[in-house]
Design an enzyme around this catalytic site. Structure first.
Site, PDB file in Angstrom:
ATOM      1  N   ASN A   8     -32.337   3.355  31.568  1.00  0.00           N
ATOM      2  CA  ASN A   8     -32.372   2.980  32.987  1.00  0.00           C
ATOM      3  C   ASN A   8     -33.660   2.186  33.230  1.00  0.00           C
ATOM      4  O   ASN A   8     -34.743   2.749  33.238  1.00  0.00           O
ATOM      5  CB  ASN A   8     -32.343   4.258  33.847  1.00  0.00           C
ATOM      6  N   LYS A  10     -34.513   0.708  35.889  1.00  0.00           N
ATOM      7  CA  LYS A  10     -34.965   0.831  37.283  1.00  0.00           C
ATOM      8  C   LYS A  10     -35.344  -0.551  37.852  1.00  0.00           C
ATOM      9  O   LYS A  10     -34.696  -1.540  37.536  1.00  0.00           O
ATOM     10  CB  LYS A  10     -36.110   1.846  37.352  1.00  0.00           C
ATOM     11  N   HIS A  97     -28.349   8.861  41.303  1.00  0.00           N
ATOM     12  CA  HIS A  97     -29.678   8.970  40.687  1.00  0.00           C
ATOM     13  C   HIS A  97     -30.661   9.581  41.692  1.00  0.00           C
ATOM     14  O   HIS A  97     -30.589   9.291  42.889  1.00  0.00           O
ATOM     15  CB  HIS A  97     -30.170   7.603  40.215  1.00  0.00           C
ATOM     16  N   GLU A  99     -33.596   8.947  42.464  1.00  0.00           N
ATOM     17  CA  GLU A  99     -34.357   8.021  43.309  1.00  0.00           C
ATOM     18  C   GLU A  99     -33.496   7.497  44.460  1.00  0.00           C
ATOM     19  O   GLU A  99     -34.006   7.225  45.548  1.00  0.00           O
ATOM     20  CB  GLU A  99     -34.937   6.891  42.435  1.00  0.00           C
ATOM     21  N   GLU A 170     -30.853  15.424  35.413  1.00  0.00           N
ATOM     22  CA  GLU A 170     -32.229  14.924  35.462  1.00  0.00           C
ATOM     23  C   GLU A 170     -33.006  15.746  36.485  1.00  0.00           C
ATOM     24  O   GLU A 170     -32.922  15.462  37.698  1.00  0.00           O
ATOM     25  CB  GLU A 170     -32.248  13.451  35.879  1.00  0.00           C
ATOM     26  N   GLY A 176     -40.433  10.705  35.291  1.00  0.00           N
ATOM     27  CA  GLY A 176     -41.628   9.868  35.400  1.00  0.00           C
ATOM     28  C   GLY A 176     -42.916  10.653  35.520  1.00  0.00           C
ATOM     29  O   GLY A 176     -43.958  10.107  35.876  1.00  0.00           O
ATOM     30  N   SER A 215     -38.563  12.180  31.404  1.00  0.00           N
ATOM     31  CA  SER A 215     -39.679  12.098  30.459  1.00  0.00           C
ATOM     32  C   SER A 215     -39.239  12.211  28.998  1.00  0.00           C
ATOM     33  O   SER A 215     -39.939  12.803  28.182  1.00  0.00           O
ATOM     34  CB  SER A 215     -40.747  13.152  30.797  1.00  0.00           C
TER      35      SER A 215
HETATM   36  P1  13P Z   1     -38.313   8.791  32.944  1.00  0.00           P
HETATM   37  O1  13P Z   1     -37.730   8.777  31.549  1.00  0.00           O
HETATM   38  O2  13P Z   1     -39.265   7.679  33.194  1.00  0.00           O
HETATM   39  O3  13P Z   1     -38.839  10.155  33.288  1.00  0.00           O
HETATM   40  O4  13P Z   1     -37.088   8.518  33.945  1.00  0.00           O
HETATM   41  C1  13P Z   1     -35.931   9.268  33.831  1.00  0.00           C
HETATM   42  C2  13P Z   1     -34.886   8.668  34.688  1.00  0.00           C
HETATM   43  O5  13P Z   1     -34.967   8.704  35.909  1.00  0.00           O
HETATM   44  C3  13P Z   1     -33.756   8.003  34.019  1.00  0.00           C
HETATM   45  O6  13P Z   1     -32.732   7.736  34.925  1.00  0.00           O
END
Ligand code: 13P
Length: 251
Positions: A8, A10, A97, A99, A170, A176, A215
């Protein structure tokens, strides 16, 4: 079950940057993906066609959108349709997701509509679920997973999900932050999720890939992939550089 390793990206990368990373990945995968692995890359909308062009001849690397709107077309400023995603070369889409849920305020109802609409119009869907730290600390993990899975599955055609649908667990507190969920936490959440999916979708629930995200790095990927009910990984930060993503794909 095949393990799906998903990237992803982002809101990162311009078109030349995305094309460059895609070419590096394609070069590293030229000798083939490890057996039993497939890859899905979720670039930003503007980069989908650049990335899809690089992998057009590779059936085991697919490209997806990070979002979709549940209408065919119309006055929905800033949104993107299934047809637009498919035209750009996407065959998958992310829904739910964290976010989108927590930064952009999407509720379970909208996530469910997006999931059902995308599946009904021949996109494959990777539904993301997961609890916040507050919810975990309040002992609400199972309730959150139950609510998010059940609302998203309501009205989905269970007999059409095989090969077209995946769920990514997740935990919001692990995204993150560098805090990967420990093996016991991943095992537990994935077992609970599997049970809920089998409850709502029946036998097919056993065949729906369950990915872990939060992560994931080259040095923890193999251990995560070795856990029961972990059928893949959804990688954010560590998927941005081709080298680290390749290490995860080959872990
Ligand atoms: P990170 O791997 O940066 O923690 O992000 C995970 C994520 O949101 C994947 O969709």
């Amino acid at each position: 079950m095949q393990k799906i390793i998903a990237a992803n990206w982002k809101m990162y990368k311009t078109r030349p940057e995305a094309a460059q990373t895609a070419r590096e990945l394609a070069g590293a995968l030229a000798s083939g993906l490890p057996d039993g692995r497939s890859v899905v890359i979720f670039p930003s909308f503007t980069n989908i066609s650049e990335v899809a062009d690089v992998f057009v001849a590779n059936a085991r690397v697919a490209v997806g959108g990070q979002n979709v709107y549940p209408e065919a077309e119309g006055a929905f400023t800033g949104e993107v349709s299934v047809a637009m995603l498919k035209d750009a070369g996407a065959s998958w889409v992310l829904t739910g997701h964290s976010e989108r849920r927590h930064v952009l305020g999407e509720g379970d109802g909208l996530v469910a509509r997006k999931t059902a609409f995308a599946l009904a119009h021949s996109l494959n869907v990777m539904l993301c679920i997961g609890e916040t730290l507050q919810e975990r600390e309040a002992g609400k993990l199972n309730d959150v997973l139950l609510r998010q899975v059940t609302t998203a599955f309501a009205g989905l055609p269970a007999d059409q999900l095989e090969g077209r649908f995946a769920v990514a667990y997740e935990p919001v507190w692990a995204i993150g932050t560098g805090k990967v969920a420990g093996p016991a936490e991943v095992l537990d959440a994935h077992a609970v999720t599997r049970a809920i999916i089998c409850d709502v979708a029946g036998q097919i629930g056993k065949k729906i890939p369950l990915l872990y995200g939060g992560s994931v790095k080259p040095d923890n990927a193999a251990a995560l992939l070795g856990l029961d009910n972990v059928d893949g990984l959804l990688v954010g930060g560590a998927s941005l550089a081709a080298q680290s993503f390749i290490q995860i794909v080959k872990a």
